[in-house]
Design a protein around this motif. Structure first.
Motif, PDB file in Angstrom:
ATOM      1  N   HIS A 274      47.197  32.542  51.550  1.00  0.00           N
ATOM      2  CA  HIS A 274      46.930  32.977  50.579  1.00  0.00           C
ATOM      3  C   HIS A 274      47.489  34.298  50.785  1.00  0.00           C
ATOM      4  CE1 HIS A 274      44.090  30.188  48.409  1.00  0.00           C
ATOM      5  NE2 HIS A 274      43.691  30.476  49.028  1.00  0.00           N
ATOM      6  N   VAL A 275      48.237  34.451  50.045  1.00  0.00           N
ATOM      7  CA  VAL A 275      48.887  36.226  50.465  1.00  0.00           C
ATOM      8  C   VAL A 275      48.630  37.032  49.389  1.00  0.00           C
ATOM      9  CG1 VAL A 275      51.337  37.415  50.953  1.00  0.00           C
ATOM     10  CG2 VAL A 275      50.602  35.049  51.949  1.00  0.00           C
ATOM     11  N   PHE A 276      47.814  37.875  49.486  1.00  0.00           N
ATOM     12  CA  PHE A 276      47.738  39.619  48.632  1.00  0.00           C
ATOM     13  C   PHE A 276      47.805  40.816  49.499  1.00  0.00           C
ATOM     14  CE2 PHE A 276      44.047  42.669  46.510  1.00  0.00           C
ATOM     15  CZ  PHE A 276      45.503  42.853  46.052  1.00  0.00           C
TER      16      PHE A 276
ATOM     17  N   GLN B 138      34.847  35.391  49.768  1.00  0.00           N
ATOM     18  CA  GLN B 138      35.063  34.298  48.953  1.00  0.00           C
ATOM     19  C   GLN B 138      35.899  32.675  49.006  1.00  0.00           C
ATOM     20  OE1 GLN B 138      36.054  35.202  44.906  1.00  0.00           O
ATOM     21  NE2 GLN B 138      34.983  36.315  43.855  1.00  0.00           N
ATOM     22  N   LEU B 139      37.211  33.137  50.334  1.00  0.00           N
ATOM     23  CA  LEU B 139      37.723  32.514  50.459  1.00  0.00           C
ATOM     24  C   LEU B 139      37.278  31.399  52.031  1.00  0.00           C
ATOM     25  CD1 LEU B 139      40.759  34.476  50.656  1.00  0.00           C
ATOM     26  CD2 LEU B 139      40.244  32.950  49.038  1.00  0.00           C
TER      27      LEU B 139
ATOM     28  N   MET C  32      45.664  35.711  42.794  1.00  0.00           N
ATOM     29  CA  MET C  32      44.520  35.976  43.701  1.00  0.00           C
ATOM     30  C   MET C  32      44.702  37.649  43.338  1.00  0.00           C
ATOM     31  SD  MET C  32      43.221  35.404  46.993  1.00  0.00           S
ATOM     32  CE  MET C  32      43.635  34.163  47.177  1.00  0.00           C
ATOM     33  N   ALA C  33      45.436  38.159  43.092  1.00  0.00           N
ATOM     34  CA  ALA C  33      44.657  39.857  42.247  1.00  0.00           C
ATOM     35  C   ALA C  33      44.422  39.948  41.429  1.00  0.00           C
ATOM     36  CB  ALA C  33      46.491  40.370  41.694  1.00  0.00           C
ATOM     37  N   LEU C  34      44.543  38.501  40.229  1.00  0.00           N
ATOM     38  CA  LEU C  34      43.919  38.764  39.871  1.00  0.00           C
ATOM     39  C   LEU C  34      41.501  38.809  39.793  1.00  0.00           C
ATOM     40  CD1 LEU C  34      45.774  36.888  36.831  1.00  0.00           C
ATOM     41  CD2 LEU C  34      45.204  39.133  36.723  1.00  0.00           C
ATOM     42  N   ASP C  35      42.073  37.253  41.538  1.00  0.00           N
ATOM     43  CA  ASP C  35      40.036  37.892  41.585  1.00  0.00           C
ATOM     44  C   ASP C  35      39.734  38.971  41.611  1.00  0.00           C
ATOM     45  OD1 ASP C  35      40.486  35.044  41.006  1.00  0.00           O
ATOM     46  OD2 ASP C  35      41.369  34.369  42.761  1.00  0.00           O
ATOM     47  N   TYR C  36      41.375  39.992  42.620  1.00  0.00           N
ATOM     48  CA  TYR C  36      40.490  40.833  42.976  1.00  0.00           C
ATOM     49  C   TYR C  36      40.591  42.184  42.083  1.00  0.00           C
ATOM     50  CZ  TYR C  36      40.679  45.318  45.475  1.00  0.00           C
ATOM     51  OH  TYR C  36      40.466  46.684  46.516  1.00  0.00           O
ATOM     52  N   LEU C  37      40.730  41.672  41.044  1.00  0.00           N
ATOM     53  CA  LEU C  37      40.693  42.576  39.583  1.00  0.00           C
ATOM     54  C   LEU C  37      39.342  42.640  39.635  1.00  0.00           C
ATOM     55  CD1 LEU C  37      44.132  43.209  38.333  1.00  0.00           C
ATOM     56  CD2 LEU C  37      42.953  44.781  38.827  1.00  0.00           C
TER      57      LEU C  37
END
Length: 306
Positions: free
Chosen positions: A90-92, A112-113, A286-291
């Motif tokens: 996973h990259v973010f 979460q990961l 991953m960006a959507l999960d962070y948001l």
């Protein structure tokens, strides 16, 4: 075009350097450079601007990377579904002004990961750097604030860099001070109350313009003013010097902010905090999960998310 070339491209953008990318990929720099030249020749475009400071993507390069990441994500899905011996990390990356809620959501994302492999970057940095990081795809998301004073200048820059600002919530300005500060006896604070105390602000480097300031009312003259580069130091000076700064009002006790309190500032102003994304790039899962975590954390502090 080979999948490997797209992975090389992604690593170069991530590191900002052919030399560093080659080291992390365990290949020689000439081999990496040749792979990118072959890719540029095949599609008849220039992917990078090269300079002594490193490499940045051209407009064509940014657009190409967007499609490349979509391809790599699909390859990752294939690997996860059909290959048990292959897994893409996973990259973010996120860049932001100095806000506790940004860090808190980042911590929750990592938790979460669990045991999954990942390669993340969190940059608490100067305002100009946040804009540049999103423009050059160094980060997927950026978090800044706008208000009546800076919105004209920053909105123009956001447009010029082909970015988009999406509001998250509105906050009234608060004064951040140490728990032992005499001002903690007040339910709200005026600008006159603050005059005897040392003002603390985040430095903005070469672009130390008032419009890039992370604190509202940056044009006011202060008798005592210290500029700081990181959040830990600014908190230490609030405690050690009875200094103060002005921000959104969100403090995270879970992130060791228990020595600091936030008190409303009596001014007719508001901060609209939001996130930046590149117009030419769709956000990753991953960006959507962070948001989603970011919004939930904001709600937990009693704010309405737009």
């Amino acid at each position: 075009m080979r999948i490997q070339q797209l992975e090389y491209l992604e690593k170069i953008v991530e590191t900002g350097s052919f030399n560093e990318a080659a080291k992390q990929l365990f290949i020689s720099q000439p081999s990496l450079s040749q792979a990118m030249k072959d890719l540029e020749k095949e599609y008849d475009l220039q992917l990078f601007y090269r300079s002594k400071l490193g490499v940045t993507l051209t407009d064509d390069g940014r657009s190409f990377l967007n499609y490349a990441r979509n391809v790599l994500d699909q390859v990752n899905l294939l690997d996860e579904r059909f290959r048990k011996d292959s897994h893409r990390k996973h990259v973010f990356s996120v860049s932001a002004q100095h806000y506790a809620f940004v860090v808190h959501a980042f911590v929750e994302l990592v938790k979460q990961l669990g045991e999954d492999e990942f390669q993340f970057t969190l940059r608490e940095t100067q305002t100009q750097n946040v804009l540049d990081d999103i423009q050059t795809f160094k980060s997927e998301l950026g978090v800044i604030y706008l208000n009546d004073f800076n919105t004209t200048v920053l909105t123009r820059l956001i447009h010029e860099k082909d970015l988009q600002f999406i509001p998250l919530f509105e906050a009234k300005p608060h004064v951040f001070i140490g728990r032992e500060n005499p001002l903690t006896q007040k339910k709200s604070i005026t600008l006159a109350d603050l005059e005897p105390y040392t003002y603390l602000s985040y430095e903005q480097g070469e672009t130390n313009s008032f419009y890039f300031s992370e604190e509202i009312l940056s044009t006011l003259q202060r008798k005592k003013h210290i500029r700081i580069s990181d959040r830990a130091t600014i908190f230490n000076l609030m405690v050690g010097l009875n200094g103060y700064t002005i921000s959104s009002g969100i403090i995270s006790s879970e992130l060791n902010d228990e020595k600091i309190v936030a008190i409303p500032l009596e001014v007719d102003d508001a901060m609209t905090l939001g996130y930046l994304k590149h117009k030419k790039m769709e956000l990753s899962e991953m960006a959507l999960d962070y948001l989603a975590l970011l919004k939930q954390h904001i709600k937990n502090y009693g704010f309405d998310v737009f």
